[in-house]
Design a protein around this motif. Structure first.
Motif, PDB file in Angstrom:
ATOM      1  N   SER A 184       3.447  -0.661 -11.902  1.00 57.10           N
ATOM      2  CA  SER A 184       2.456  -0.889 -12.473  1.00 57.10           C
ATOM      3  C   SER A 184       1.460  -0.427 -11.129  1.00 57.10           C
ATOM      4  N   ARG A 185      -0.034  -0.469 -11.325  1.00 59.56           N
ATOM      5  CA  ARG A 185      -0.972   0.159 -10.535  1.00 59.56           C
ATOM      6  C   ARG A 185      -1.389  -1.312  -9.650  1.00 59.56           C
ATOM      7  N   THR A 186      -0.847  -2.398  -9.938  1.00 63.22           N
ATOM      8  CA  THR A 186      -0.860  -3.320  -8.500  1.00 63.22           C
ATOM      9  C   THR A 186      -0.299  -3.155  -7.892  1.00 63.22           C
ATOM     10  N   ALA A 187       1.320  -2.824  -8.013  1.00 65.86           N
ATOM     11  CA  ALA A 187       2.522  -2.647  -8.042  1.00 65.86           C
ATOM     12  C   ALA A 187       2.392  -1.187  -6.671  1.00 65.86           C
ATOM     13  N   LYS A 188       1.367  -0.459  -6.969  1.00 70.64           N
ATOM     14  CA  LYS A 188       1.836   1.084  -6.051  1.00 70.64           C
ATOM     15  C   LYS A 188       0.395   0.947  -5.339  1.00 70.64           C
ATOM     16  N   ALA A 189      -0.744  -0.065  -5.388  1.00 68.10           N
ATOM     17  CA  ALA A 189      -2.091   0.148  -4.806  1.00 68.10           C
ATOM     18  C   ALA A 189      -1.840  -0.673  -3.845  1.00 68.10           C
ATOM     19  N   ALA A 190      -0.375  -2.319  -3.526  1.00 68.45           N
ATOM     20  CA  ALA A 190      -0.585  -2.925  -2.435  1.00 68.45           C
ATOM     21  C   ALA A 190      -0.433  -2.561  -1.303  1.00 68.45           C
ATOM     22  N   HIS A 191      -0.592  -2.988  -0.755  1.00 67.17           N
ATOM     23  CA  HIS A 191      -0.017  -2.696   0.950  1.00 67.17           C
ATOM     24  C   HIS A 191       1.882  -2.900   1.222  1.00 67.17           C
ATOM     25  N   VAL A 192       2.001  -3.954  -0.122  1.00 71.18           N
ATOM     26  CA  VAL A 192       3.333  -5.407   0.099  1.00 71.18           C
ATOM     27  C   VAL A 192       3.517  -6.042  -1.419  1.00 71.18           C
ATOM     28  N   THR A 193       4.612  -4.791  -2.161  1.00 72.80           N
ATOM     29  CA  THR A 193       4.342  -5.582  -3.100  1.00 72.80           C
ATOM     30  C   THR A 193       6.474  -6.086  -3.243  1.00 72.80           C
ATOM     31  N   ILE A 194       5.868  -7.180  -3.762  1.00 75.18           N
ATOM     32  CA  ILE A 194       7.221  -8.226  -4.465  1.00 75.18           C
ATOM     33  C   ILE A 194       7.601  -7.855  -5.873  1.00 75.18           C
ATOM     34  N   VAL A 195       8.554  -7.630  -5.556  1.00 74.49           N
ATOM     35  CA  VAL A 195       9.266  -6.950  -6.905  1.00 74.49           C
ATOM     36  C   VAL A 195      10.413  -8.426  -6.992  1.00 74.49           C
ATOM     37  N   ASP A 196       9.634  -9.133  -7.059  1.00 71.06           N
ATOM     38  CA  ASP A 196      10.276 -10.647  -7.872  1.00 71.06           C
ATOM     39  C   ASP A 196       9.670 -11.428  -8.618  1.00 71.06           C
ATOM     40  N   GLU A 197      10.285 -12.704  -9.620  1.00 68.68           N
ATOM     41  CA  GLU A 197       9.781 -13.342 -10.001  1.00 68.68           C
ATOM     42  C   GLU A 197       8.915 -14.011  -8.999  1.00 68.68           C
ATOM     43  N   LEU A 198       7.364 -14.424  -9.862  1.00 68.11           N
ATOM     44  CA  LEU A 198       6.616 -15.668  -9.129  1.00 68.11           C
ATOM     45  C   LEU A 198       7.319 -17.256  -8.495  1.00 68.11           C
ATOM     46  N   THR A 199       8.304 -18.099  -9.579  1.00 69.57           N
ATOM     47  CA  THR A 199       8.827 -18.391  -9.098  1.00 69.57           C
ATOM     48  C   THR A 199       9.474 -19.131  -8.101  1.00 69.57           C
ATOM     49  N   ARG A 200      10.863 -18.072  -8.000  1.00 67.78           N
ATOM     50  CA  ARG A 200      11.294 -17.626  -6.957  1.00 67.78           C
ATOM     51  C   ARG A 200      10.559 -17.099  -5.375  1.00 67.78           C
ATOM     52  N   ALA A 201      10.220 -15.678  -5.852  1.00 66.85           N
ATOM     53  CA  ALA A 201       9.058 -15.508  -4.848  1.00 66.85           C
ATOM     54  C   ALA A 201       8.476 -16.776  -3.427  1.00 66.85           C
ATOM     55  N   ILE A 202       7.690 -17.346  -4.704  1.00 66.29           N
ATOM     56  CA  ILE A 202       7.106 -18.623  -3.465  1.00 66.29           C
ATOM     57  C   ILE A 202       7.354 -19.669  -2.853  1.00 66.29           C
TER      58      ILE A 202
END
Ligand code: PTJ
Length: 252
Positions: A184-202
């Motif tokens: 995604s553009r978001t994933a590419k634009a961010a400085h750090v992209t966490i490629v994980d499901e939200l409820t695991r990541a938080i």
């Protein structure tokens, strides 16, 4: 709808039911269900687990949040529905503000999502009375709070759209995205992209706060050694390897 506990996709079915209830309550936007489905598809490719690669990104994200002067967590309808309580916990742990900022904005939905976050334990939630505009965004999504996203130096954007992610980066903010889609553009634009499901990541992020708060050297090492393009490539490689190694007959 009754979902049988022994269904192989029990958790996913229960989450879908919950998301559609949040749509009826006006918290999740109707198209939020489509975004959720896209997330599920990428999570399937990832193996529905936190990879070592995602864990490193989660630790690096926490290092950024702890070293920020004005960290803000941006919350939309999907994020609130999936993990309001956990977002409130992370915000408290890293001393970040919480601001509701919606793609499908209406004053009524902003109020509903803010109230939902507060009922889940988030304190001093911003977003009801926007008093600033983010330059570079032509729609209502530019509306934000001076005390929150507008003046933040670091913004965590779970499930963000590409335009706003790019605009935040252009404004010089450190941007941390949580997005299962590494393309995604978001994933590419961010400085750090966490490629994980939200409820695991938080919860993973909140769990490492005490150790990283004590260890400034580790925070510095994480930030200095992180390369988001490499991180995204690794996430894509994991998905491709999973696709190649799947047995021909599986249970979906
Ligand atoms: O509540 P609103 O009005 O602010 O709208 C929120 C949505 C999510 C509808 C809006 O921001 C949107 O349309 O987002 P996108 O552009 O579809 O992007 C959402 C991204 O999040 C996609 O790349 C999905 O793969 C990803 N995603 C979806 N569910 C999850 C996820 N990533 C991590 N965990 C998830 N549970």
């Amino acid at each position: 709808m009754q979902v049988s506990k022994d269904h192989p996709r029990y958790k996913s079915l229960v989450t879908r039911e919950m998301m559609s209830e949040r749509v009826a309550e006006g918290i999740v936007a109707p198209t939020g269900l489509i975004a959720h489905g896209r997330g599920e598809a990428f999570d399937y490719l990832l193996g529905e687990r936190t990879t070592d690669n995602a864990r490193r990104a989660e630790q690096t994200a926490v290092a950024y949040l702890l070293d920020a002067n004005k960290p803000v967590i941006s919350v939309n309808g999907n994020t609130a529905a999936l993990c309001a309580k956990e977002i409130a916990g992370l915000a408290e742990a890293v001393r970040a503000k919480v601001e509701v900022n919606l793609f499908h904005r209406s004053e009524e939905r902003v109020e509903r999502v803010c109230a939902f976050m507060e009922a889940s334990g988030a304190k001093a939630v911003l977003g009801r009375n926007p008093d600033a505009f983010l330059p570079g965004i032509s729609s209502d999504r530019a509306k934000c709070s001076k005390a929150g996203i507008y003046s933040a130096d670091t913004v965590l954007i779970p499930l963000e759209d590409g335009d706003r992610a790019e605009a935040l980066v252009k404004l010089g903010k450190k941007v941390i995205a949580i997005d299962l889609n590494p393309l995604s553009r978001t994933a590419k634009a961010a400085h750090v992209t966490i490629v994980d499901e939200l409820t695991r990541a938080i919860p993973n992020m909140t769990a490492v706060v005490p150790e990283l708060r004590r260890n400034g050297d580790k925070r510095l090492a994480l930030v200095n050694s992180f390369d988001n393009a490499h991180n995204l490539q690794e996430a894509m490689d994991i998905m491709c390897a999973n696709l190649r190694s799947q047995p021909k007959e599986g249970k979906a």
